[in-house]
Every structure is written in C-alpha cells, then in structure tokens.
Design an enzyme around this catalytic site. Sequence first.
Site, short mmCIF file in Angstrom:
data_model
loop_
_atom_site.label_atom_id
_atom_site.label_comp_id
_atom_site.label_asym_id
_atom_site.label_seq_id
_atom_site.Cartn_x
_atom_site.Cartn_y
_atom_site.Cartn_z
N GLU A 18 0.90 3.96 -2.53
CA GLU A 18 -0.02 3.13 -3.30
C GLU A 18 -1.45 3.15 -2.76
OE1 GLU A 18 1.68 2.07 -0.83
OE2 GLU A 18 0.21 0.86 0.24
N ASP B 107 2.55 -4.42 1.84
CA ASP B 107 3.10 -3.25 1.17
C ASP B 107 4.62 -3.27 1.23
OD1 ASP B 107 3.63 -0.81 0.04
OD2 ASP B 107 2.88 0.39 1.73
N LYS C 279 -8.84 0.65 2.63
CA LYS C 279 -7.60 0.27 1.93
C LYS C 279 -7.22 -1.13 2.37
CE LYS C 279 -2.56 1.23 2.03
NZ LYS C 279 -1.48 2.17 2.41
N ASP D 258 -1.18 -3.48 6.48
CA ASP D 258 -1.55 -2.39 5.58
C ASP D 258 -2.95 -2.57 4.96
OD1 ASP D 258 -0.82 0.12 4.74
OD2 ASP D 258 0.10 -0.57 2.88
N ASP E 214 5.45 3.56 -3.55
CA ASP E 214 5.10 3.28 -2.15
C ASP E 214 3.91 4.14 -1.69
OD1 ASP E 214 5.25 2.05 0.28
OD2 ASP E 214 6.99 3.18 1.00
N LYS F 79 10.62 -0.42 0.20
CA LYS F 79 10.85 0.05 1.58
C LYS F 79 12.14 -0.56 2.12
CE LYS F 79 5.98 0.49 3.03
NZ LYS F 79 5.99 1.92 3.36
N ARG G 88 -3.43 5.51 -1.80
CA ARG G 88 -4.30 6.53 -2.40
C ARG G 88 -4.72 6.12 -3.81
NH1 ARG G 88 0.29 10.96 -1.49
NH2 ARG G 88 0.72 9.49 0.18
N1 BES Z 1 1.36 1.80 4.18
C1 BES Z 1 2.19 2.94 4.17
C2 BES Z 1 1.94 3.87 5.36
C3 BES Z 1 2.26 3.31 6.72
C4 BES Z 1 3.46 3.59 7.32
C5 BES Z 1 1.33 2.56 7.40
C6 BES Z 1 3.75 3.11 8.57
C7 BES Z 1 1.61 2.09 8.66
C8 BES Z 1 2.81 2.36 9.25
C9 BES Z 1 1.94 3.73 2.90
O1 BES Z 1 1.57 3.00 1.79
C10 BES Z 1 3.22 4.42 2.56
O2 BES Z 1 4.16 3.73 2.26
N2 BES Z 1 3.23 5.72 2.62
C11 BES Z 1 4.38 6.49 2.33
C12 BES Z 1 3.97 7.63 1.45
C13 BES Z 1 5.11 8.38 0.84
C14 BES Z 1 5.84 7.53 -0.16
C15 BES Z 1 4.58 9.62 0.19
C16 BES Z 1 4.94 6.99 3.64
O3 BES Z 1 4.17 7.32 4.54
O4 BES Z 1 6.17 7.02 3.77
ZN ZN Z 2 0.63 1.20 2.14
MN MN Z 3 3.26 2.26 0.73
#
Ligand code: BES
Ligand code: ZN
Ligand code: MN
Length: 490
Positions: free
Chosen positions: A337, A258, A253, A276, A335, A265, A339
């Site tokens: 994204e 992000d 990825k 990210d 968010d 966020k 996947r």
């Molecule tokens: N890049 C983030 C995950 C992340 C969080 C990486 C903290 C490193 C540190 C990912 O894209 C994300 O935002 N995931 C969300 C998913 C949710 C919206 C289902 C998350 O984990 O909150």
């Molecule tokens: Zn992300």
């Molecule tokens: Mn995200």
Amino acid sequence: MTNVASFSVEETNLDLINQATGKVVILVGAEGKLDQAAKRANKLTKGAIERFVQGDAFEKMSEGAVAELKFPTGMECSAVIIGKLEKRCTPDAARSLGVNVAKLCEPGHLLLATGNHPKSPLICEGVALRHYSYQDQKSDPTETDLTVTLMISKAEEVKVELDTALAIAEGVFFTRDLVSAPANVLTTTEFGNQLESLRELGLIVTVLEEKELEKLGMRTLLSVGQGSDSPSKVVTMEWKGGGDEAPFAVVGKGVVFDTGGISLKPAGGMEDMTMDMGGAGVVAGLMKALALRNAKANVVGLVGLVENMPSGNATRPGDVVKSMKGDTVEIINTDAEGRLVLADVLWYAQDKFKPSGMIDLATLTGAIIIGLGHDKAGVFANDDGFAKRIVDSAEREGEGAWHMPLAPCYDKLLKSNIADMKNVGGRAAGSITAAQFLQRFVKDDVPWAHLDIAGVASIKSESSFAPKGATGWGVRALNRFIADHYEGTS
Ligand code: BES
Ligand code: ZN
Ligand code: MN
C-alpha cells in the site's frame, strides 16, 4: 512529548569540578596526558584518575569509550566518567563518546568538562540523541530529566554550534515520539493536528482532506485509506528560508497502521506496523529541525496520512484504481500500500511545487530488511551523483545508507494484464520493484531518491545513536544534505 536534555555552556571554572553533583565527565587522549579538568579531578581523588589511566583497562579502551569511577572520595559527585578521546578525533568517535556517556547517565546533573576539545558540540549531540525514553503512555512516568553543563573555553563560540545540534535533536525527538505512538493515539487526525502545531515555528502547513484529494484525483492514495474509519489526509509543510528558488521536496509515507488490508498480515508482529508512518515521521522531524535552526533554504515536506484496514469498504485484490497522474494500477496485494500512497503524493509534489529535487522516505518493504538489515537504509535514485550525496550525508551523521540499483530491466515484473501496471512485482528484488514502481510517478528531469527505511526506522535493540525503539533515522542525514547542497545557494 519527550524533551531533549537541557544544556548550558559555561566558561572553564575548575571549582565546578569540586562542587559538581551527579556525574562529571573528563577526557583523556590515548597517550594518557591529563588536561586541566582531569588534573583537578585527579588531585581531588588523590591520584585515582592517573592510576586508572596508567593501567591496562585504559589502554584497552577504544576511541570514544568511557569508564566510570563510582563515588570517588574527595569529590561531591556520584561518579567521574573518563572518556578516551583524541583532540583530533573523528566526528563518529566524539558522537559515540557522548552516546556512551548518556548510557551511564542518571536523571539529575551532568558536568561535561571537555576543556577546549574542538568536537565538544558533537559530544553533546551524542548525549542528547541517546538520552531518550518514550513515556507518553505510562500512567506513572519515570523521572528522566537531565541537566547538562558543558564547561569549556570559548563558550560563546561553542554555544552557536551546540544550539544547532540541539535544534536538530528536537526534530529527531519529534520523529521518535510520532513513531513510538500507538495507532489508536496517533490517528490520521491526530497526526494532522500535530503537524498543524508546527505553524508556531513559522512553517506554512496545509491539510488536504478527502474531498480535496478526491477532486485532485488521488485515487491510489484514497484506495488505501478507504477501509478505515480514520480519514485520509495529505499535509504539506513549507519552510521558506531561502530566496526565490524552487523548493526541495521531501515526501513521507504515513500509514498510521498497516494491517495489510484484505491481504491481511499474519498476527505475529503485526503490532510493529504502528511504525509504518516512519517516513512521514522523518519528514515532520526534519521540517521541525529546519525551522528551529532557521535553515537558509526552501524546503517543502509532504506526507500522505492513511490507515490500511480491512472492512466492507476496503479495496479488494484485483481492483483497478487510477492515480492522480492518470496511470491505472491493478492492486494485486493490498499490503503493498505504501507505494500507492507515495505515487499520488509524489505526483502532487511535482505538480504543485515544481521542486528542484525530491526525496521520499518510506517503511516500504520487508525485503530491504532481508537485504540490508537494521544498520543501513536503502537508497534508490534516478541519478547516481544524487544518490552518492545522500549516502555521504548519512555517513557523516553516523546514519547508515547504501546505494541500491534501479534499472528498466525490472519493469517487466510490474506488467499487468488489464491495467497500466500492477502494484507488486513478486518476491524477487522486492525492494527494487517497489522503487521502480515509484519512479513511474517521478518526472525524468527531477532528481529524485527513494529511501526505504523499513529496517532502520524502529529497531528492537539499541542503535549507534538511539536506544531501542524509534530511532529518528534520517532527520540528521537529510538535514545535513539540505545544509550542504541547498543552503546559501540563492
Ligand atoms: N509496511 C510494510 C513494509 C514493512 C515490513 C515495514 C516490515 C517495516 C517492517 C509494507 O507496506 C508491506 O507490507 N510490504 C510488503 C510488500 C509486498 C506485499 C509486496 C512486504 O514487504 O511484504
Ligand atoms: Zn506498509
Ligand atoms: Mn503493507
């Protein structure tokens, strides 16, 4: 670019101990017996080493720990570092001794007088991995150059092992530099350029631009990048060091930043999302390491490079997009994204390269940090034996990993009212539903694992092998995995 310390290997010559400037490292086992090098340092310091080793402080030191005698009279060096290490120590102890030495290192010279310790290359590996400092954005970078001499008997034999360890360290540093770089510097275009430079190492690098991605039908990937001015890209890196067997695929990825997109966020901590692209960073570092050590395996690295931004052109929550596989996805949360990026790259990897197995790495969910913290990555796989081999490889390299479950019972959480699936499964089992989503884009007969590295790619305190910041977690685990299971099989 951050350089790995420069190492040279020399046959044992005790006079080097008299003359060494900088710091000198000697090893002493728990029973306190001094080897030749330690004896020489002891003689020069009129018994200081022996006095230290016979005292309480030495007894209390754990295996792999170090103590420093500063400005010893009778020697040229600025310190003698006494490392406590048995001849038959674990790889972890040897590596952490190196890490502990590096923490005491100042720019300049280091003499590792490790005698004929069999794990000397691992000690060097520890020094190399820990001696990292990202200076690329400083207008006045601090001097960090370190020159290390490993003084050892059978120097020629050790040199081969050391060269391999240093090649891998270069891969780790490449990953760390990429992960550390801010998003205005490491744009998707700059990331692509850096990967193209790997051609000089013998990798076949192909950059797929938006037009081609459009033609391939990678709409879930493109839907993530469409709000950004930076163009989305998929880059493939092929290393053909094996025979004519199918390659092993490693997918990353690469979200260079992000913001969360329209599902924005919160501001606090958003700056961390410059990491990210950590999964793509590991794939890049691994490919570099494999090329530098001339691995006897066929491996293809693939990364999806996008930026997740809100704009008038960004994907909205509620939009439905079609993946390259043909399945439709309702985007509930922009968010989630990562996947969406991986779904298309995983499918493309199988379609194009027919791999014998596949691993993806992604900073995919915050939930994995809640579950496992910053010491272990989550390992999800469609084959338990496959997962175990990955966890074992990570363990051997001192990188934490933990096998997490996948199961059809989680699938119901991804049901959409209008499309084939939605891109989020709710708060419960957040890392598992993310992995379950990815599995839909993996063919049943392809052994596959997903490594959620959100907690380990970049951390705010030092880890067991890296200073605080980007760790390069996974380069060594996957290099070991390839070496142990995919080399010499053709
Ligand atoms: N890049 C983030 C995950 C992340 C969080 C990486 C903290 C490193 C540190 C990912 O894209 C994300 O935002 N995931 C969300 C998913 C949710 C919206 C289902 C998350 O984990 O909150
Ligand atoms: Zn992300
Ligand atoms: Mn995200």
